[in-house]
Enzyme design. Sequence first.
Site, PDB file in Angstrom:
ATOM      1  N   LYS A 107      30.373  -7.020  29.121  1.00 61.51           N
ATOM      2  CA  LYS A 107      30.565  -8.474  29.202  1.00 61.51           C
ATOM      3  C   LYS A 107      31.492  -8.860  28.045  1.00 61.51           C
ATOM      4  O   LYS A 107      31.206  -9.780  27.269  1.00 61.51           O
ATOM      5  CB  LYS A 107      29.187  -9.153  29.104  1.00 61.51           C
ATOM      6  CG  LYS A 107      29.146 -10.591  29.559  1.00 61.51           C
ATOM      7  CD  LYS A 107      29.118 -10.755  31.059  1.00 61.51           C
ATOM      8  CE  LYS A 107      29.387 -12.212  31.398  1.00 61.51           C
ATOM      9  NZ  LYS A 107      29.503 -12.464  32.837  1.00 61.51           N
TER      10      LYS A 107
ATOM     11  N   ASP B  96      28.285  -8.435  35.708  1.00 60.47           N
ATOM     12  CA  ASP B  96      27.745  -9.227  36.828  1.00 60.47           C
ATOM     13  C   ASP B  96      28.350  -8.736  38.144  1.00 60.47           C
ATOM     14  O   ASP B  96      27.640  -8.503  39.130  1.00 60.47           O
ATOM     15  CB  ASP B  96      27.925 -10.741  36.622  1.00 60.47           C
ATOM     16  CG  ASP B  96      29.184 -11.117  35.860  1.00 60.47           C
ATOM     17  OD1 ASP B  96      29.941 -10.212  35.469  1.00 60.47           O
ATOM     18  OD2 ASP B  96      29.423 -12.321  35.663  1.00 60.47           O
TER      19      ASP B  96
ATOM     20  N   ASP C 163      18.941  -1.051  30.104  1.00 54.45           N
ATOM     21  CA  ASP C 163      17.537  -1.287  30.431  1.00 54.45           C
ATOM     22  C   ASP C 163      17.442  -1.968  31.798  1.00 54.45           C
ATOM     23  O   ASP C 163      16.707  -1.538  32.695  1.00 54.45           O
ATOM     24  CB  ASP C 163      16.929  -2.172  29.335  1.00 54.45           C
ATOM     25  CG  ASP C 163      15.416  -2.244  29.414  1.00 54.45           C
ATOM     26  OD1 ASP C 163      14.831  -1.568  30.274  1.00 54.45           O
ATOM     27  OD2 ASP C 163      14.816  -2.985  28.625  1.00 54.45           O
TER      28      ASP C 163
ATOM     29  N   TYR D 101      18.554  -4.888  20.726  1.00 54.04           N
ATOM     30  CA  TYR D 101      17.266  -4.239  20.466  1.00 54.04           C
ATOM     31  C   TYR D 101      17.018  -3.949  18.999  1.00 54.04           C
ATOM     32  O   TYR D 101      16.001  -3.368  18.643  1.00 54.04           O
ATOM     33  CB  TYR D 101      17.159  -2.943  21.285  1.00 54.04           C
ATOM     34  CG  TYR D 101      16.865  -3.222  22.735  1.00 54.04           C
ATOM     35  CD1 TYR D 101      17.789  -3.889  23.515  1.00 54.04           C
ATOM     36  CD2 TYR D 101      15.663  -2.859  23.312  1.00 54.04           C
ATOM     37  CE1 TYR D 101      17.531  -4.176  24.845  1.00 54.04           C
ATOM     38  CE2 TYR D 101      15.392  -3.139  24.637  1.00 54.04           C
ATOM     39  CZ  TYR D 101      16.333  -3.799  25.401  1.00 54.04           C
ATOM     40  OH  TYR D 101      16.068  -4.083  26.717  1.00 54.04           O
TER      41      TYR D 101
END
Length: 343
Positions: free
Chosen positions: A174, A208, A232, A127
């Site tokens: 991740k 995931d 988000d 972001y």
Amino acid sequence: MPTEVIEAVLIAGDGIGPEVTAAACEVMQAAGAPIKWLSMPAGVGAVATHGDVLPEMTLAELRRVGVGLKGPVGTPIGGGFRSVNVSLRKALDLYAAVRPVRNLPGVKTRYENVDLVIFRENTEGLYTGIENQVAPGVVTSMKVATETACTRIAESAFEYCVHRNRKKVSVFHKANIMKLTDGLFLRCAKAVHDAKYPQIGYEEIIIDNACMQLVRDPSRYDVLLMENLYGDLVSDLCAGLVGGLGVVPGANIGRDCAVFEAVHGSAPDIAGKGLANPLACLMSGVMMLNFLAEKHHSQPCRIAAERIKGAYDHVLAEGKIRTRDLGGSATTDEFTTALISSL
Ligand code: NAI
């Protein structure tokens, strides 16, 4: 009449923003919240009136009074101005997005016993908006992580656990792919846990798998900690577990300022039609009142927050008056009136 008065900035925002913030303010006033609202511009609408999506005067007022309630603002897709939310969070260093996600009385969903709190790092990750075209047809986006920001969001999550008697922090990541950025996020979270909060449960889950686990059995989670983009996405996913975006509030908290706002956006598809559920915005207002109750030792803020919570629990449990997103047919105004009658 309340004797103390606390100033707070109100940003109505775009789309359904003016509808849901007006409803929230009406209920808060009826509940006796001792708030003096200072209406300030931001969002697409502010361009016409003030020539800027985020006028400096709005930031200045937020810096001065240190607290605000904000409606959603629109952001153009694939071009145009930078997100007002990103700019606001960055300008005021509102580094912790805190989003409680809970089942509500009478709101039936596929899940029971959902009681999660998301801690989203609010100032870094992808972001930062550092994007480049390196050659025609080749673009890059830079993901930023700093030890300072990763550490302070972890501190916020663990500190929250201590104050609210929460048992476990799950870090979504991740780091198998983004070894440096997510690797740093994990290392900082673990270091904060090991050094200061060993009594709180701690786990690291690849995101995931974590999402799959969330939709299978959300009750296995407690406090969720993650970087900006994941926070988000997971916020909306979690909203879907408890009835949708109309019922999930949030806070953006920094050291010197806090801005409260629902997770949802400006909902252009229903804007101006009287269909918006004002609850998420109102619940964000309740979070604001509880924050002020603690900060200013304000009993009227605490009492107003309790009265509002009692009212929406009652109206939802009764199930007669609900907005369309929760399966009812009430307008924003009808639902607001029902809440006020139940205070
Ligand atoms: P959205 O959250 O505005 O809407 C998604 C869906 O949920 C829509 O079908 C909408 O009607 C429904 N919905 C949302 N809030 C609702 C409410 N209170 N009551 C009933 N239904 C509700 O997400 P979308 O469409 O992706 O984004 C629209 C705009 O909002 C975009 O410009 C986006 O950038 C902006 N946005 C702003 C945010 C903020 O200011 N905090 C957060 C998220 C998006």
